[in-house]
Design a protein around this motif. Structure first.
Motif, PDB file in Angstrom:
ATOM      1  N   PRO A 165      22.150  55.672  45.381  1.00 23.07           N
ATOM      2  CA  PRO A 165      23.426  55.401  46.043  1.00 23.07           C
ATOM      3  C   PRO A 165      23.946  56.566  46.889  1.00 23.07           C
ATOM      4  CG  PRO A 165      23.798  55.911  43.739  1.00 23.07           C
ATOM      5  CD  PRO A 165      22.299  55.868  43.923  1.00 23.07           C
ATOM      6  N   ASN A 212      25.494  58.190  50.532  1.00 18.92           N
ATOM      7  CA  ASN A 212      26.471  57.730  51.515  1.00 18.92           C
ATOM      8  C   ASN A 212      25.737  57.184  52.731  1.00 18.92           C
ATOM      9  OD1 ASN A 212      28.417  58.728  49.776  1.00 18.92           O
ATOM     10  ND2 ASN A 212      28.574  60.681  50.848  1.00 18.92           N
ATOM     11  N   ARG A 230      26.662  47.012  51.495  1.00 18.17           N
ATOM     12  CA  ARG A 230      27.297  47.107  50.176  1.00 18.17           C
ATOM     13  C   ARG A 230      26.499  46.333  49.139  1.00 18.17           C
ATOM     14  NH1 ARG A 230      32.584  49.077  49.763  1.00 18.17           N
ATOM     15  NH2 ARG A 230      32.100  48.912  47.547  1.00 18.17           N
ATOM     16  N   GLY A 289      23.758  48.079  47.330  1.00 20.35           N
ATOM     17  CA  GLY A 289      24.123  49.049  46.307  1.00 20.35           C
ATOM     18  C   GLY A 289      24.851  50.268  46.812  1.00 20.35           C
ATOM     19  N   PHE A 290      24.980  50.434  48.126  1.00 19.77           N
ATOM     20  CA  PHE A 290      25.653  51.604  48.677  1.00 19.77           C
ATOM     21  C   PHE A 290      27.167  51.433  48.560  1.00 19.77           C
ATOM     22  CE2 PHE A 290      21.605  51.460  51.109  1.00 19.77           C
ATOM     23  CZ  PHE A 290      21.087  52.669  50.697  1.00 19.77           C
ATOM     24  N   ALA A 291      27.824  52.382  47.936  1.00 18.88           N
ATOM     25  CA  ALA A 291      29.267  52.270  47.700  1.00 18.88           C
ATOM     26  C   ALA A 291      30.093  52.840  48.840  1.00 18.88           C
ATOM     27  CB  ALA A 291      29.640  52.971  46.392  1.00 18.88           C
ATOM     28  N   PHE A 292      29.618  53.931  49.454  1.00 15.84           N
ATOM     29  CA  PHE A 292      30.364  54.549  50.549  1.00 15.84           C
ATOM     30  C   PHE A 292      29.683  54.193  51.853  1.00 15.84           C
ATOM     31  CE2 PHE A 292      31.280  57.870  53.621  1.00 15.84           C
ATOM     32  CZ  PHE A 292      32.666  57.972  53.537  1.00 15.84           C
ATOM     33  N   GLY A 310      33.864  45.559  53.112  1.00 12.53           N
ATOM     34  CA  GLY A 310      33.454  46.674  52.269  1.00 12.53           C
ATOM     35  C   GLY A 310      33.364  48.005  52.971  1.00 12.53           C
ATOM     36  N   VAL A 342      34.435  51.552  54.169  1.00 14.21           N
ATOM     37  CA  VAL A 342      35.292  52.519  53.494  1.00 14.21           C
ATOM     38  C   VAL A 342      35.932  53.483  54.476  1.00 14.21           C
ATOM     39  CG1 VAL A 342      35.325  54.403  51.803  1.00 14.21           C
ATOM     40  CG2 VAL A 342      33.948  52.353  51.372  1.00 14.21           C
ATOM     41  N   ALA A 386      32.545  61.149  49.784  1.00 16.98           N
ATOM     42  CA  ALA A 386      33.002  59.813  49.391  1.00 16.98           C
ATOM     43  C   ALA A 386      34.460  59.831  48.944  1.00 16.98           C
ATOM     44  CB  ALA A 386      32.110  59.266  48.277  1.00 16.98           C
ATOM     45  N   ARG A 387      34.874  60.891  48.253  1.00 17.20           N
ATOM     46  CA  ARG A 387      36.267  60.984  47.823  1.00 17.20           C
ATOM     47  C   ARG A 387      37.199  61.320  48.976  1.00 17.20           C
ATOM     48  NH1 ARG A 387      33.774  63.950  43.810  1.00 17.20           N
ATOM     49  NH2 ARG A 387      34.471  65.903  44.771  1.00 17.20           N
TER      50      ARG A 387
END
Length: 453
Positions: free
Chosen positions: A139, A141, A163, A166-169, A193, A195, A366-367
């Protein structure tokens, strides 16, 4: 003056792209890459113009778990990229070019977007590529790039497929014109999705955009910011800095970004590199270096931003970038966030394992580059006070950073083997960004548009 012992490395000839012996030389506070081509002679290019001096700018790395090997080493670095066994850093960001089309014809463009583009890959083909890269990297970015991704009417479906892999960012790299002109696009992308938005933003006056992008675009850039913030997307302003064009607007860009925080999460400066559609006469000539940016930010913000605030990266090679997280202070101020990595003037931090540096870099981006959120507390529900504290912590953050991409004049293969920003190619390889975009003086490419060697 105070020349130090040269550090041997390897590079490519900027004319013929032959691999050649090279050395990194230090003269006082300046750094040079010097290389010798048997056919075309010696090339000497300054890539570091201190202070801070190159000798004290370092974040040591030690080998960690090796990155995935997707190609064999047959011709040697940099011709076997994919990643080959010689590479030393895992992927932090995988960049997928989802189109070669563009709604601008910028005089400065690393990808030469819009020049006889191939047909766009289908959503299904991209979904397969997303799945294959996720299987290799996990996962990381993702940045969707081009060309201009927003020329695809089905971009929300592309985001959703990314997304689903499986990629969250997931971030889009865009000039923002479609986001400004289509009132619902930002919301559709957020619902799919997306971000974060990596927004091309070169200055605070229309003459800068006219020079670098071919049209006065400031009003549309500001409208794009407003659309994205309203849709809950984090926005990062990304200026390409060209000597004599916008290097005098560093402070103005920071002030504009700060005035639109916390929706605007920060500014990521990129000094222009001589590849793609960029004037070749600038290749070995004047260029903006990382120390120039640090000092310029201090001078143009009246000392609110200090050169000594910035620190080398924990992931890519120390000479490739700098960053510093800040906290919003009052109506217009910024103060360095506490507890960060050492600045250029602090004692050298302890060495970090390469894979651990990659993990931390992925998490930080990501944050920080996402819009402020209320993350759930592990192990149970979050009450209203927990939500308040979590949102306050993220909404007050604002980051300044810069990355100096290497071109055919400044290429240092020791640095590229530590690269963590990789282009995911159509044949499912991972190629360091600088090498993928590297071009000779006549426009010949090293990797872009070429199959695996």
């Amino acid at each position: 003056m105070n020349a130090q012992k040269p550090i041997p490395t390897a590079s490519l000839c900027p004319i013929c792209l032959r691999r050649v012996a090279a050395r990194r030389e230090t003269d006082g506070l300046d750094g040079y890459i010097v290389k010798d081509c048997p056919e075309h002679g010696e090339f000497r290019t300054r890539f570091w113009h201190g202070p801070p001096g190159i000798a004290g700018w370092n974040r040591p790395k030690v080998p960690g778990a090796p990155p995935p090997v997707l190609t064999e080493s047959r011709l040697g670095c940099p011709h076997d990229c994919g990643l080959c066994p010689e590479h030393g850093q895992r992927t932090c960001t995988a960049l997928f070019e989802v189109t070669g089309r563009c709604n601008l014809a910028c005089p400065v463009c690393f990808a030469r977007s819009g020049e006889a583009p191939a047909p766009d890959p289908t959503v299904g083909a991209l979904a397969d590529r997303f799945a294959r890269i996720f299987a290799a990297t996990g996962p990381v970015n993702v940045q969707l790039s081009g060309g201009e991704p927003t020329v695809r009417a089905d971009l929300p479906a592309v985001v959703a497929a990314c997304r689903a892999a499986g990629f969250a960012f997931v971030q889009v790299n865009t000039n923002g014109l479609a986001l400004a002109r289509d009132p619902g696009l930002a919301r559709r992308l957020a619902d799919a999705g997306l971000v974060s938005v990596f927004l091309q933003f070169d200055g605070t006056t229309d003459d800068v955009f006219a020079t670098l992008r071919g049209a006065p675009l400031l009003a549309e850039k500001l409208a794009a910011i407003d659309r994205c913030v309203a849709a809950g997307l984090g926005v990062v302003l990304v200026p390409t800095i060209v000597p004599g064009v916008n290097d005098g607007q560093l402070g103005d860009i920071v002030r504009l970004a700060r005035s639109r925080a916390p929706g605007v999460r920060g500014v990521h400066f990129q000094p222009a590199s001589s590849f793609g559609r960029y004037p070749w006469e600038s290749g070995a000539g004047e260029r903006v270096t990382l120390p120039d940016l640090m000092r310029g930010l201090e001078a143009q913000t009246g000392g609110m931003i200090r050169a000594e605030d910035f620190h080398p990266p924990g992931c890519e090679h120390s000479l490739c970038s700098f960053s510093q997280p800040y906290l919003l202070d009052g109506e217009a101020g910024l103060v360095p966030a506490a507890g960060q990595a050492a600045s250029c003037c602090s004692p050298a931090p302890a060495p970090i394992a390469a894979d651990e540096g990659a993990r931390r870099a992925k998490g930080f981006v990501a944050r920080q580059w996402a819009a402020p959120t209320f993350p759930p507390k592990e192990g149970g529900p979050m009450d209203d006070f927990d939500r308040f504290l979590a949102d306050a912590a993220t909404s007050r953050r604002f980051t300044l950073s810069a990355m100096a991409f290497q071109d055919a004049w400044t290429l240092d293969l020791e640095r590229t083997r530590g690269c963590c920003i990789h282009v995911a190619t159509a044949d499912n390889r991972l190629v360091p960004f600088c090498l993928y975009n590297l071009t000779a003086t006549d426009g010949t490419t090293l990797h872009r548009g070429r199959p695996c060697a």
